[in-house]
Design a protein around this motif. Structure first.
Motif, PDB file in Angstrom:
ATOM      1  N   ALA A 130     -27.243 100.263  31.851  1.00  8.37           N
ATOM      2  CA  ALA A 130     -26.257 100.792  32.069  1.00  8.37           C
ATOM      3  C   ALA A 130     -25.131 100.451  31.080  1.00  8.37           C
ATOM      4  CB  ALA A 130     -25.615 101.390  33.262  1.00  8.37           C
ATOM      5  N   GLY A 131     -25.000  99.167  31.149  1.00  6.34           N
ATOM      6  CA  GLY A 131     -23.934  98.622  30.171  1.00  6.34           C
ATOM      7  C   GLY A 131     -24.205  98.718  28.683  1.00  6.34           C
ATOM      8  N   ALA A 132     -25.305  98.551  28.419  1.00  9.54           N
ATOM      9  CA  ALA A 132     -25.666  98.621  27.095  1.00  9.54           C
ATOM     10  C   ALA A 132     -25.586 100.238  26.549  1.00  9.54           C
ATOM     11  CB  ALA A 132     -27.315  98.446  26.650  1.00  9.54           C
ATOM     12  N   ALA A 133     -25.776 101.288  27.488  1.00 10.84           N
ATOM     13  CA  ALA A 133     -25.711 102.570  27.159  1.00 10.84           C
ATOM     14  C   ALA A 133     -24.181 103.034  27.018  1.00 10.84           C
ATOM     15  CB  ALA A 133     -26.307 103.551  28.288  1.00 10.84           C
ATOM     16  N   ALA A 134     -23.304 102.339  28.042  1.00 13.35           N
ATOM     17  CA  ALA A 134     -21.802 102.658  28.050  1.00 13.35           C
ATOM     18  C   ALA A 134     -21.434 102.067  26.723  1.00 13.35           C
ATOM     19  CB  ALA A 134     -21.244 101.950  29.125  1.00 13.35           C
ATOM     20  N   ALA A 135     -21.608 100.692  26.369  1.00 10.29           N
ATOM     21  CA  ALA A 135     -21.280 100.301  25.203  1.00 10.29           C
ATOM     22  C   ALA A 135     -21.606 100.990  23.884  1.00 10.29           C
ATOM     23  CB  ALA A 135     -21.709  98.653  24.910  1.00 10.29           C
ATOM     24  N   THR A 195     -19.790 103.312  36.201  1.00  7.75           N
ATOM     25  CA  THR A 195     -20.938 102.494  36.740  1.00  7.75           C
ATOM     26  C   THR A 195     -22.070 103.664  37.222  1.00  7.75           C
ATOM     27  OG1 THR A 195     -19.622 100.791  37.497  1.00  7.75           O
ATOM     28  CG2 THR A 195     -21.514 101.217  38.671  1.00  7.75           C
ATOM     29  N   THR A 196     -23.475 103.451  36.967  1.00  9.57           N
ATOM     30  CA  THR A 196     -24.319 104.389  37.098  1.00  9.57           C
ATOM     31  C   THR A 196     -25.150 104.357  38.290  1.00  9.57           C
ATOM     32  OG1 THR A 196     -26.018 103.150  35.927  1.00  9.57           O
ATOM     33  CG2 THR A 196     -24.674 104.651  34.687  1.00  9.57           C
TER      34      THR A 196
END
Length: 378
Positions: A130-135, A195-196
Motif C-alpha cells: 500500500a505504501g508503494a502504491a501511495a508513493a 491506509t488501505t
C-alpha cells in the motif's frame, strides 16, 4: 516541505454518501474515517449506473489513474492445484497493476477523492504494498506522501517507496504500530489517510470493480470458489460486493491467512462472530501479517462476509505458501511474493481436506509481484 500544485481532478460520482455499518448513521462524503457517533466502519453508498457496469472513471479521476485494474484472468493446468484435481484452476493476476499489487486500485480511488475534497498531502500505514502504491500515485499527482512501515518490511517494498520520492518512516513492531503512528501524523498535518484497511471508505469502495471484473471474465458464470489472501479484508469485501452488484449472489469465498498471523481464520475455526487480535505475528507473507489488534472489528466484518458466501477463513503454513509461490513461478510463469501465493496454498490444502471438490472451478487471486520481496526467494 514544499507543496506542489494539485492536479485538476474531475468530480467523481457526486451522488455519494457514507453509511455506518454499526449504527446505521448516514454522513456526507467528507474525509472521515470512522463514524463520529459510534466509531463504526464506514462504507460508501452510491447509485448503481444505469445501462452499464461500474467503470474505473466512477471511482478514479483522469488526473490520477495510471491504468490500474482490468487485470488478466488466466487459466492454469489443473494439476498445479493437485494431481487429483480435474476441475478448472484460474488466477486473477493483480501483479499487473502499475506498482505491482492490487493496492493500486484502492489508492487511486482514495487519492482521487482526497484531492477532490481539498487534501494537500497523504499518509499511509503499510506493510509495504500500500505504501508503494501511495508513493507511486502521489508522485504522479504531484502531492507529498508520508509512508509508515514496520521495521521488518521487505527491502524491495521499501525501495519502491523511496524511489517514488515519498517520506518513509519506519516503526518498531508489527503493522498495528504503523497504523497508529500514521493516524497521529494525519492529526498533526491534516493530510488525508490512505491506509488501505477498511479505514478509507473510498478506497475500499473501488474494490467492487475486481468482483465485477471476475464475474465478467467468467462470462457471467461464477466459479465455485474464490481464494483471497486476507489481512483485514477489504479485498474480500470488494469481491463480495462486485458479485452482488452484477449477479446478486456470491461464490464461496476463502479468506486465506498465514498460520503465523490468522486472527480471522482462528475466529472462523472457533465458531466466533467477533475476531480477536493476534499476538506476535510471524510469517513470510508480510502482506497479510496484520494482527488486527487496533481494529479487530474489521476482521469481524470480513468474517461475516465469508460466512454470508458460505465460504471459510483458512490459515496455511509458510511451507505451503513458499511451495505455491515457487510452483506459480516455475510452472505458470507467474512471479509473485509469498502473500500472493497464499491463495493457491490455501486452495491446495482445502482440496486435500475434501472441502474443494475434484471438479470444482477455483479462482485464486494473486495480489503482489515477486519483486516486492526478493529475500523470500533466497
Amino acid at each position: 516541505m514544499t507543496l506542489a500544485v494539485l492536479p485538476e481532478v474531475e468530480t467523481i460520482s457526486p451522488e455519494l454518501k457514507l453509511h455506518c455499518i454499526a449504527c446505521d448513521a448516514t454522513l456526507p462524503p467528507t474525509l472521515v474515517y470512522r463514524c463520529p457517533d459510534c466509531g463504526g466502519i464506514l462504507e460508501v453508498v452510491r447509485q448503481k449506473p444505469e445501462g452499464h457496469s461500474w467503470l474505473r472513471a466512477d471511482f478514479v479521476g483522469d488526473g490520477i489513474t495510471l491504468g490500474e485494474g482490468g487485470t488478466p484472468l488466466r487459466e492454469l493446468r489443473p494439476n498445479l492445484l493437485h494431481a487429483g484435481f480435474s476441475g478448472r484452476l484460474l488466477v486473477k493476476d493483480e501483479t499487473r497493476n502499475p506498482s505491482g499489487s492490487f493496492k493500486d486500485r484502492l489508492v487511486a480511488a482514495a487519492l482521487s477523492r482526497a484531492i477532490a475534497l481539498g487534501a494537500t498531502g497523504i499518509v499511509s500505514a503499510s506493510s509495504g504494498n500500500a505504501g508503494a502504491a501511495a508513493a507511486c500515485y502521489a508522485a504522479n499527482a504531484g502531492v507529498p506522501a508520508i509512508i509508515v512501515c514496520p521495521d521488518a518490511t521487505p527491502r524491495g517494498k521499501l525501495a519502491q517507496i523511496v524511489a517514488y520520492g515519498a517520506a518513509l518512516e519506519q516503526v518498531p513492531g508489527h503493522y498495528g504500530n504503523a497504523f497508529e503512528h500514521a493516524r497521529q501524523i494525519c492529526a498533526e498535518t491534516g493530510y488525508a489517510n490512505l491506509t488501505t484497511t477498511y479505514l478509507n471508505p473510498y478506497g475500499v469502495d473501488a474494490l467492487r470493480l475486481i468482483g465485477q471484473e471476475l464475474y465478467e471474465q467468467m462470462e457471467c458464470v461464477g466459479p465455485d470458489w474464490i481464494a483471497i489472501p486476507t489481512s483485514s479484508g477489504p479485498l474480500v469485501k470488494g469481491v463480495f460486493q462486485g458479485f452482488m452488484d452484477r449477479a446478486g449472489k456470491v461464490p464461496r469465498l476463502i479468506a486465506a491467512q498465514s498460520e503465523g498471523c490468522a486472527p480471522i481464520a482462528r475466529a472462523f475455526e472457533d465458531g466466533k462472530i467477533d475476531v480477536d487480535g493476534w499476538e506476535n505475528p510471524n510469517t513470510i507473507a508480510s502482506g497479510i501479517s496484520d494482527p488486527l489488534q487496533a481494529y479487530p472489528e474489521e476482521g469481524s466484518l470480513t468474517l461475516s462476509l465469508v460466512r454470508a458466501s458460505k465460504g471459510l477463513a483458512y490459515a496455511v503454513g509458510d511451507v505451503g505458501i513458499r511451495e505455491a509461490m515457487i510452483d506459480l513461478a516455475r510452472k505458470a510463469g507467474l512471479f509473485c511474493e509469498p502473500t500472493g501465493a497464499a491463495s493457491l496454498a490455501a486452495a491446495r490444502d482445502l482440496f486435500i481436506k475434501g472441502t474443494i471438490g475434484s471438479s470444482d472451478t477455483v479462482v485464486c487471486i494473486v495480489t503482489g509481484h515477486g519483486f516486492k520481496d526478493f529475500a523470500a526467494w533466497t
